[in-house]
Enzyme design. Structure first.
Site, PDB file in Angstrom:
ATOM      1  CG  HIS A 127       7.640  -6.519  -6.955  1.00 58.10           C
ATOM      2  ND1 HIS A 127       8.063  -5.302  -6.497  1.00 58.10           N
ATOM      3  CD2 HIS A 127       8.457  -7.446  -6.397  1.00 58.10           C
ATOM      4  CE1 HIS A 127       9.088  -5.495  -5.681  1.00 58.10           C
ATOM      5  NE2 HIS A 127       9.349  -6.786  -5.602  1.00 58.10           N
ATOM      6  CB  SER A 157      12.481  -5.881  -4.813  1.00 64.45           C
ATOM      7  OG  SER A 157      11.436  -5.971  -3.907  1.00 64.45           O
ATOM      8  CD1 TRP A 200       5.262  -5.984  -0.652  1.00 59.55           C
ATOM      9  CD2 TRP A 200       3.380  -5.665   0.524  1.00 59.55           C
ATOM     10  NE1 TRP A 200       5.465  -6.487   0.608  1.00 59.55           N
ATOM     11  CE2 TRP A 200       4.330  -6.300   1.360  1.00 59.55           C
ATOM     12  CE3 TRP A 200       2.128  -5.356   1.057  1.00 59.55           C
ATOM     13  CZ2 TRP A 200       4.055  -6.636   2.681  1.00 59.55           C
ATOM     14  CZ3 TRP A 200       1.864  -5.691   2.380  1.00 59.55           C
ATOM     15  CH2 TRP A 200       2.816  -6.324   3.172  1.00 59.55           C
ATOM     16  CE  LYS A 224      13.029  -3.615   0.677  1.00 63.21           C
ATOM     17  NZ  LYS A 224      11.759  -3.119   0.276  1.00 63.21           N
TER      18      LYS A 224
END
Ligand code: GTR
Length: 375
Positions: A356, A211, A302, A215
Site C-alpha cells: 500500500h 488511500s 486491506w 477516496k
C-alpha cells in the site's frame, strides 16, 4: 433495486434508473447522474456546507525561477477562505516546467501523508510526490496538505473548515459533510486558483490521491467536473472498491476507526452494505466521460484489489454511453498482471507489485495515460 451479477458480486445496476427504467442513452444518464451524486451526498460523504465561498482570495507568497536546475518555476500560493467561524489557508505548492510552452497540464496531489513529502525547498525528495519527475514529463506538479483544510482526527467537527463554515451550536445533520468531503472541497478551491493561473491549462488538470486521499480524489472528481482526470491510488473502502462482498476493510471497520471521514448516515450501513442505495462502482461512473485512473497493489489486501478492479469493470458501461471505451478489458475476470497497465480506455487501471503506497512507478503510469488521453 435492480442488481447485476458480476464476478462474485451482486451490485446495484448502474443502468437502471430510480423508477426501474433502463438507461440506454447519454441523455438518460445525464438525468440519472445527479440522482446518484445526491445519493452519495445523503448516504456516504455528506453535503458540503458551502461551495466556493464569497470570501476567497489567492495570495502569491513566492514566485521564483531556477528550481530543479533551472527546469522549474516555483510558486507558493495561499488560498485564503473566510466564513463565520474564522479564516483558513490552503498553502498550495506548485512547480511549473520552465523550458516548455505554457500553459501546461497539471497533476494536483491531495497530500494525506507527512508534510515533508511536499518539501518546497526540495531538500527532501519523495517518491510519493516526485515533483522533479512530473516536471520532466512536461506537467506542473501541484500539492497541498489535507490538514490545511481539516485535521485528520475526530475533533467533533470543531476544527478546519467545519469550524469555519458550519453554523455553531446547531446539531449536525446525518448528511453533514465529513472530513473526506472537506478535503475534496479543498481540492476544488485549489482548482479555483489553477483556473486563474495563466501558466496552467485548466482543461487538463488531474486530481490525485492515495488511500484516504484517493477516496477524496474520487469524491472531488464526482462533484467537480473541471478536473479532466481523476486518480485513485489504492483507495479501497469508501474509495474505488465496491463495498458489497469486499475483503479486508469493511464499512463498519472504517466507520469505527475513522468516525470523522464520512457522514453520520454512513454509520447506519455498518454490517449492512447490502442496504446501501449505491455502491462504489457508481462513484467511479460519475467521472465519465473524463479520464479515470484506478490502481491497486498486490499486497494491499486491506483495500481489496479485486473489489477495486471490478468496480472499474462495472463503471465501464457508462463510458460506452458516450461512445468511449471504459476499462479496456471490461468483462475479463482476472485483473491484469503487475507491470501490465490497462490504459487504452478512458478508465485506466494497474496493479502494482508491492505494498500500500504511492510510488514513482504509479506516477509514471498516470502520466503515460495523461499523455495518451489528455493531449
Ligand atoms: C487505513 C485505512 C484505509 C486507508 C489508509 C490510508 O488505515 O483503513 O481506509 O485510508 O489508512 O489512508 O493510508
Amino acid at each position: 433495486m435492480e442488481h447485476i451479477a458480476a464476478g462474485k458480486w451482486e451490485l446495484p445496476d448502474l443502468l437502471t434508473g430510480s423508477e426501474g427504467e433502463r438507461i440506454t442513452t447519454r441523455e438518460q444518464w445525464q438525468l440519472r447522474r445527479p440522482e446518484i451524486l445526491e445519493l452519495f451526498r445523503q448516504h456516504v460523504y455528506g453535503r458540503n456546507a458551502i461551495d466556493r465561498p464569497a470570501e476567497l482570495r489567492f495570495e502569491t507568497v513566492d514566485r521564483s525561477d531556477g528550481w530543479m536546475d533551472g527546469r522549474a518555476v516555483r510558486k507558493q500560493i495561499n488560498i485564503v477562505y473566510e466564513g463565520p467561524g474564522g479564516t483558513g489557508v490552503i498553502r498550495l505548492l506548485l512547480f511549473i516546467p520552465a523550458d516548455i510552452h505554457r500553459p501546461v497540464p497539471a497533476f494536483l496531489l491531495i497530500n494525506n501523508r507527512e508534510e515533508e513529502h511536499i518539501d518546497p525547498d526540495r531538500t527532501i525528495k519523495s517518491a510519493f510526490w516526485p515533483a522533479e519527475y512530473i516536471v520532466s514529463r512536461g506537467y506542473a506538479a501541484a500539492a497541498f496538505h489535507v490538514a490545511d483544510v481539516d485535521p485528520d482526527d475526530h475533533d467533533g467537527f470543531i476544527n478546519g473548515v467545519h469550524g469555519i463554515f458550519d453554523p455553531p451550536g446547531i446539531t449536525r445533520e446525518g448528511d453533514a459533510w465529513g472530513t473526506i468531503a472537506a478535503w475534496a472541497w479543498g481540492a476544488s478551491r485549489v482548482m479555483d486558483y489553477l483556473a486563474e493561473d495563466p501558466d496552467i491549462d485548466a482543461n487538463r488538470v488531474a486530481v490525485v490521491g492515495h488511500s484516504r486521499g484517493g477516496k477524496t480524489a474520487l469524491w472531488c472528481g464526482a462533484q467537480d467536473d473541471r478536473f479532466a482526470m481523476v486518480v485513485s491510488n489504492n483507495s479501497g473502502c469508501g474509495g474505488a472498491a465496491v463495498s458489497r462482498g469486499k475483503q479486508g476493510e469493511t464499512v463498519q471497520a472504517i466507520n469505527e476507526k475513522f468516525p470523522h471521514w464520512f457522514s453520520g448516515n454512513f454509520k447506519s450501513y455498518n454490517g449492512k452494505e447490502n442496504d446501501l442505495p449505491v455502491d462504489q462502482h457508481m462513484l467511479l461512473a460519475l467521472a465519465a466521460p473524463r479520464l479515470l485512473y484506478v490502481t491497486s497493489a498486490t499486497e494491499d489486501t486491506w483495500a481489496d484489489p479485486d473489489a477495486e478492479y471490478w468496480a472499474c469493470t462495472l463503471a465501464s458501461p457508462v463510458y460506452e454511453l458516450y461512445g468511449l471505451k471504459g476499462l479496456a478489458a471490461a468483462g475479463r475476470r482476472e485483473k491484469p498482471d503487475p507491470g501490465y497497465p490497462l490504459q487504452e480506455g478512458r478508465i485506466a487501471y494497474h496493479l502494482r507489485a508491492g505494498k500500500h503506497d504511492l510510488t514513482e512507478y504509479d506516477w509514471s503510469c498516470f502520466i503515460d495515460a495523461a499523455d495518451r488521453h489528455l493531449q
